[in-house]
Scaffold this motif. Structure first.
Motif, PDB file in Angstrom:
ATOM      1  N   LYS B  62       0.836  -1.196   0.000  1.00 52.54           N
ATOM      2  CA  LYS B  62       0.000   0.000   0.000  1.00 52.54           C
ATOM      3  C   LYS B  62       0.874   1.251   0.000  1.00 52.54           C
ATOM      4  O   LYS B  62       1.842   1.351   0.734  1.00 52.54           O
ATOM      5  CB  LYS B  62      -0.879   0.003   1.259  1.00 52.54           C
ATOM      6  CG  LYS B  62      -1.851   1.167   1.319  1.00 52.54           C
ATOM      7  CD  LYS B  62      -2.497   1.297   2.701  1.00 52.54           C
ATOM      8  CE  LYS B  62      -3.305   2.597   2.767  1.00 52.54           C
ATOM      9  NZ  LYS B  62      -3.594   3.016   4.133  1.00 52.54           N
ATOM     10  N   SER B  63       0.548   2.200  -0.818  1.00 52.81           N
ATOM     11  CA  SER B  63       1.297   3.431  -0.869  1.00 52.81           C
ATOM     12  C   SER B  63       0.350   4.539  -1.275  1.00 52.81           C
ATOM     13  O   SER B  63      -0.834   4.324  -1.460  1.00 52.81           O
ATOM     14  CB  SER B  63       2.444   3.301  -1.866  1.00 52.81           C
ATOM     15  OG  SER B  63       3.169   4.503  -1.935  1.00 52.81           O
ATOM     16  N   TYR B  64       0.885   5.749  -1.385  1.00 57.53           N
ATOM     17  CA  TYR B  64       0.038   6.862  -1.779  1.00 57.53           C
ATOM     18  C   TYR B  64      -0.280   6.835  -3.263  1.00 57.53           C
ATOM     19  O   TYR B  64      -1.139   7.538  -3.731  1.00 57.53           O
ATOM     20  CB  TYR B  64       0.692   8.192  -1.414  1.00 57.53           C
ATOM     21  CG  TYR B  64       2.122   8.327  -1.831  1.00 57.53           C
ATOM     22  CD1 TYR B  64       2.450   8.754  -3.101  1.00 57.53           C
ATOM     23  CD2 TYR B  64       3.137   8.006  -0.944  1.00 57.53           C
ATOM     24  CE1 TYR B  64       3.768   8.882  -3.481  1.00 57.53           C
ATOM     25  CE2 TYR B  64       4.451   8.135  -1.316  1.00 57.53           C
ATOM     26  CZ  TYR B  64       4.765   8.579  -2.590  1.00 57.53           C
ATOM     27  OH  TYR B  64       6.074   8.703  -2.949  1.00 57.53           O
ATOM     28  N   PHE B 253      14.068   1.983   1.916  1.00 61.58           N
ATOM     29  CA  PHE B 253      13.434   1.605   0.652  1.00 61.58           C
ATOM     30  C   PHE B 253      13.473   0.110   0.385  1.00 61.58           C
ATOM     31  O   PHE B 253      12.690  -0.413  -0.409  1.00 61.58           O
ATOM     32  CB  PHE B 253      14.055   2.355  -0.524  1.00 61.58           C
ATOM     33  CG  PHE B 253      13.326   3.616  -0.821  1.00 61.58           C
ATOM     34  CD1 PHE B 253      11.964   3.608  -1.048  1.00 61.58           C
ATOM     35  CD2 PHE B 253      13.986   4.826  -0.854  1.00 61.58           C
ATOM     36  CE1 PHE B 253      11.275   4.771  -1.317  1.00 61.58           C
ATOM     37  CE2 PHE B 253      13.314   5.997  -1.121  1.00 61.58           C
ATOM     38  CZ  PHE B 253      11.957   5.968  -1.351  1.00 61.58           C
ATOM     39  N   PHE B 276       4.971  14.844   3.282  1.00 66.66           N
ATOM     40  CA  PHE B 276       4.313  15.449   2.111  1.00 66.66           C
ATOM     41  C   PHE B 276       4.785  14.783   0.832  1.00 66.66           C
ATOM     42  O   PHE B 276       5.859  14.188   0.771  1.00 66.66           O
ATOM     43  CB  PHE B 276       4.558  16.960   2.062  1.00 66.66           C
ATOM     44  CG  PHE B 276       5.954  17.345   1.636  1.00 66.66           C
ATOM     45  CD1 PHE B 276       7.012  17.272   2.521  1.00 66.66           C
ATOM     46  CD2 PHE B 276       6.198  17.780   0.340  1.00 66.66           C
ATOM     47  CE1 PHE B 276       8.295  17.631   2.126  1.00 66.66           C
ATOM     48  CE2 PHE B 276       7.480  18.144  -0.067  1.00 66.66           C
ATOM     49  CZ  PHE B 276       8.533  18.061   0.829  1.00 66.66           C
TER      50      PHE B 276
END
Lengths: 335, 335
Positions: B62-64, B253, B276
């Protein structure tokens, strides 16, 4: 000045804790009641407030506030009554709040006292829901979380003095409110009495899965009083642009490692996290306390108190607070 | 359309990484150049941008953003030249930027392209200092850190495409700027070429003490590109009300645990931390890119590029980027 005792008792910091707070960190002392100088007020404390921040002051480690000095009266908020006065503004019989510490009497020059109106709400509430803990809840919820109707808000230490107010403010705002508390009794109280939509018992050993089940739409705002595994479980459920008001880290008060393991989610979900100390935001207190007093007087916000009897009981009550034994606001009744 | 090749090359995601990215995660393919439909533009890419965010896209976690699909052209920003056009707005010979991916040619309907003016600054800068990395620096510095003259700003990955711009913006603002970078060569570059006041070599094995020595007045603002030990070392130096712009976590990462151990300091120092993603703040891009272009054209902001030659070199260059082998912006030159 008849009826005023000649002596009073106080508790001083006898030694800084190494690990958990222990009885030997404190010492009960009896002192003579001093003569008042011009402008001074003598106060008989009715209630002493016990709060997690005191644990930080007991250490000598760097903090936002200076350490509690050894052999001095332990810091603490108090509510009491003027029993003698050489100050024109304060009259005998008036109720006042102050920071007179762990002591059943205190002398003040009046500058840091404030008069308390007990006609609509009880004196003790000025140390809890209409005092510093209530303001921490009000400020964090209104100024940091910015949660609106439909948002899911998670509150840790939900049965505590701060968390119980946060959750009720959020419910009044129309949020979905999920608490985290320790044990089935607290969870039941949080849901049935305080009106949270759900409460997860972290002691049940299944925090992550239980919190996931209680937050089907994810989490938009976190009011954090505990830290550690609590915060990580909440972060794991964050939606994009979630906010975290970091008010307390009681899980780490004894110096435990308390890493945020889910740091990756702070970036992935563009989380804004802000630590705050409520005493640094005095500009909001008048508004906040006024709102809270009205909500309490109107029974829109409920509260619960755990009351220890007598100053000598304060150390044990404080140790219990740090272990989560209290239910709502922890007080010591002094009279 | 004479002189236009009949085929072009691209690199697709062949398999998701398990642990570090490896050459077998990629596959180079040769495809026929398609016929243009009405409204389409054919672009010969001159430069491909390699960026840390691509690592996140390669995972299925899951990521943005949605994951990079398998067997499709790897996502990536490109700068190139129109070589054929059936779109009235774009003419052959014009330079354009887009997201055409790891490929030496691409077709676009023009909607997500933008024309690039190469009369005052080179084409490649639109992928770096006057592109997405520059905007990440501009936004995080101006909109989150709010650092003023005299504030101490710490920037991790200081020699990288984002960090190098952050530090120079902070220097122009009158801040004390301290970088964190890997190795003496990068640190020397950061101080002597970019004008940081100091740069700590995290590879020297003494990060906490070295950073403490470089920040005698503590730290007011942190621009974080790395995470892990870097962030903890910076947090350990925070002053009250410090700000953290969380832009990247390149240390994690490959799925490494990357806890924030100094979570206590977030509360003690009333830190505001905000993660952000620069592509979510497009409303600032016009202003930010304009400012950056002027600063670059006037040589007030310097930049450096690490340029790999030819599309086939992209996987190796990307692996190097994730290990910090690049110096400034990592590009692939395609023509």
């Amino acid at each position: 000045m008849t009826g005023i005792p000649k002596t009073y008792q106080r508790i001083v910091l006898a030694a800084r804790p190494r690990g958990p707070v222990a009885p030997e960190n404190f010492r009960l002392e009896t002192l003579d009641v001093p003569e008042l100088a011009d402008g001074e007020v003598l106060i008989r404390n009715h209630y002493l407030s016990l709060d997690p921040y005191m644990r930080g002051r007991m250490s000598s480690a760097k903090s936002y506030a200076s350490s509690q000095p050894l052999d001095q009266t332990m810091i603490g908020g108090t509510a009491g009554q003027v029993v003698a006065s050489r100050n024109d503004y304060y009259r005998v019989g008036e109720f006042v709040g102050g920071m007179l510490g762990w002591a059943d009497m205190g002398v003040s020059d009046g500058v840091l006292l404030r008069k308390l109106d007990t006609t609509r709400i009880p004196l003790s509430t000025y140390l809890g829901v209409v005092g510093m803990p209530g303001m921490a809840a009000w400020y964090g919820f209104n100024q940091i979380l910015e949660a609106g109707a439909g948002d899911t808000v998670v509150v840790s230490a939900a049965a505590g003095a701060v968390g119980s107010v946060v959750g009720q403010l959020a419910r009044l705002r129309g949020c979905r409110v999920v608490g985290i508390a320790g044990g089935p009794e607290k969870c039941e109280y949080v849901v049935k009495q305080l009106g949270f939509h759900a409460c997860v018992d972290y002691k049940a050993g299944n925090l992550e899965a239980d919190l996931a089940a209680a937050t089907p739409d994810g989490v938009d705002a976190i009011f954090e009083n505990v830290g550690g595994a609590c915060l990580d479980a909440s972060l794991a459920r964050t939606n994009a642009f979630a906010r975290v008001a970091l008010c307390g880290l009681i899980a780490g008060f004894n110096g435990q490692e308390m890493p945020i393991k889910n740091s990756r989610l702070l970036l992935l979900n563009r989380v804004t996290l802000r630590g705050f100390i409520i005493t640094e935001h005095m500009e909001f207190w008048q508004q906040g306390l006024q709102e809270l007093a009205v909500l309490v007087a109107n029974h829109q916000i409920k509260y619960r108190e755990t009351v220890a009897e007598g100053l000598a009981a304060a150390p044990q009550a404080f140790m219990g607070l740090l272990q989560g034994h209290n239910f709502g606001k922890q007080l010591v009744k002094l009279i």
